[in-house]
Design a protein around this motif. Structure first.
Motif, PDB file in Angstrom:
ATOM      1  N   ASP A  97       0.818  -1.214   0.000  1.00  0.00           N
ATOM      2  CA  ASP A  97       0.000   0.000   0.000  1.00  0.00           C
ATOM      3  C   ASP A  97       0.852   1.263   0.000  1.00  0.00           C
ATOM      4  OD1 ASP A  97      -2.779   1.142   0.329  1.00  0.00           O
ATOM      5  OD2 ASP A  97      -1.797   2.020   2.080  1.00  0.00           O
ATOM      6  N   SER A 123       2.054   1.408  -3.688  1.00  0.00           N
ATOM      7  CA  SER A 123       1.093   1.007  -4.734  1.00  0.00           C
ATOM      8  C   SER A 123       1.654  -0.062  -5.656  1.00  0.00           C
ATOM      9  CB  SER A 123       0.664   2.237  -5.560  1.00  0.00           C
ATOM     10  OG  SER A 123       0.068   3.201  -4.743  1.00  0.00           O
ATOM     11  N   ASP A 135      -7.676  -0.857  -2.415  1.00  0.00           N
ATOM     12  CA  ASP A 135      -6.825  -0.036  -3.269  1.00  0.00           C
ATOM     13  C   ASP A 135      -6.123  -0.839  -4.358  1.00  0.00           C
ATOM     14  OD1 ASP A 135      -7.483   2.231  -1.896  1.00  0.00           O
ATOM     15  OD2 ASP A 135      -5.733   2.195  -0.582  1.00  0.00           O
ATOM     16  N   SER A 136      -6.027  -2.157  -4.174  1.00  0.00           N
ATOM     17  CA  SER A 136      -5.365  -2.989  -5.181  1.00  0.00           C
ATOM     18  C   SER A 136      -6.310  -3.420  -6.293  1.00  0.00           C
ATOM     19  CB  SER A 136      -4.772  -4.235  -4.520  1.00  0.00           C
ATOM     20  OG  SER A 136      -5.796  -5.121  -4.100  1.00  0.00           O
ATOM     21  N   HIS A 175      -8.054  -2.391  -8.999  1.00  0.00           N
ATOM     22  CA  HIS A 175      -8.179  -1.277  -9.937  1.00  0.00           C
ATOM     23  C   HIS A 175      -9.390  -1.409 -10.850  1.00  0.00           C
ATOM     24  CE1 HIS A 175      -3.524  -1.182  -9.458  1.00  0.00           C
ATOM     25  NE2 HIS A 175      -4.133  -0.529  -8.484  1.00  0.00           N
TER      26      HIS A 175
END
Length: 268
Positions: free
Chosen positions: A58, A61, A78-79, A81
């Motif tokens: 994280d 990224s 957050d991973s 996409h």
């Protein structure tokens, strides 16, 4: 041991060779190396894919290509996409949309066919060495008839290479802004090698210029065809290099995610 015979009239026949091959070199070594190399890579990849952990950093990224795109409900938000729309069952890998397509592309690849036909199936194990099977039907029967789908698997691999490129670009965006570290170099190196391998595919070469009758009437396509042809001459090397870059990229991101060490940062 060889024997000779004479036809009626005194004409000599071909020698009757009882040995399976007259090769005295270590013809079996390339096949052995292939078995060990591919076996080790498949074992590592299988363990990592079903580990369901240590795939996302994280802070920087970083997303490993083994989990891209991450589409199960188990994925770190957050991973993901492209969203999380598959259930988090253990048997479903995070990259369930792309892994089967990548396996199809690699499995039907012209070089990999040669590699595993010779090493795993002994068909044949080497030049001037007899086939390990009594009959031979080529790729005309089930299941090898599906090898002809390679041309279609190329399109899927092309799209997946775009996804991997997008992941590498997003990795420059950190929670505090633009960032650049060793992980970015590894991700970019892997993407470049993946593009080289994908574009060196025989199907890609045929798509670009295989059906042209007159190159002089298509100078742009001819130019691309010559570039792809140069890559195609290195298709075997690129196939192995990309196995290495994929494993290296995944291992590095796994190590960062597991806090084994910190990423070497150059900017931010």
């Amino acid at each position: 041991m060889t024997t000779t015979a004479t036809k009626p009239g005194g004409e000599r026949r071909r020698a009757a060779i009882t040995a399976k091959t007259l090769r005295t070199d270590r013809w079996w070594l390339p096949s052995l190396i292939t078995v060990v190399g591919l076996g080790a890579w498949v074992t590592y990849a299988t363990v990592r894919v079903f580990m369901h952990d240590y795939y996302w950093v994280d802070e920087h990224s970083y997303l490993t290509p083994f989990y891209s795109p991450c589409v199960t409900e188990r994925c770190v938000p957050d991973s993901a996409h492209f969203g999380r729309f598959l259930p988090d069952w253990w048997i479903i890998p995070e990259a369930a949309l792309t892994l089967p397509l990548l396996l199809a592309f690699r499995f039907t690849c012209y070089y990999y066919r040669k590699a595993y036909y010779r090493s795993f199936w002994l068909s044949p194990p080497a030049c001037a060495v007899p086939d390990g099977h009594k009959t031979y039907s080529g790729e005309t029967r089930f299941p090898l008839v599906f090898q002809n789908a390679h041309r279609y698997a190329f399109y899927a691999a092309f799209i997946i290479s775009i996804v991997n490129t997008w992941d590498a670009v997003l990795a420059f965006k950190t929670p505090t802004g633009f960032g650049f570290g060793l992980g970015n170099i590894i991700l970019l190196g892997n993407v470049i090698m993946l593009w080289a391998y994908t574009l060196s595919c025989h199907s890609c070469r045929h798509i670009i210029g295989g059906r042209l009758k007159h190159f002089s009437k298509h100078p742009v396509r001819y130019r691309f065809w010559t570039i792809v042809s140069r890559l195609n001459a290195r298709h075997m090397q690129l196939a192995w290099i990309t196995l290495g870059t994929l494993a290296l990229t995944d291992f590095y991101i796994m190590a960062l995610s597991a806090n084994w060490f910190d990423d070497l940062r150059f900017i931010n």
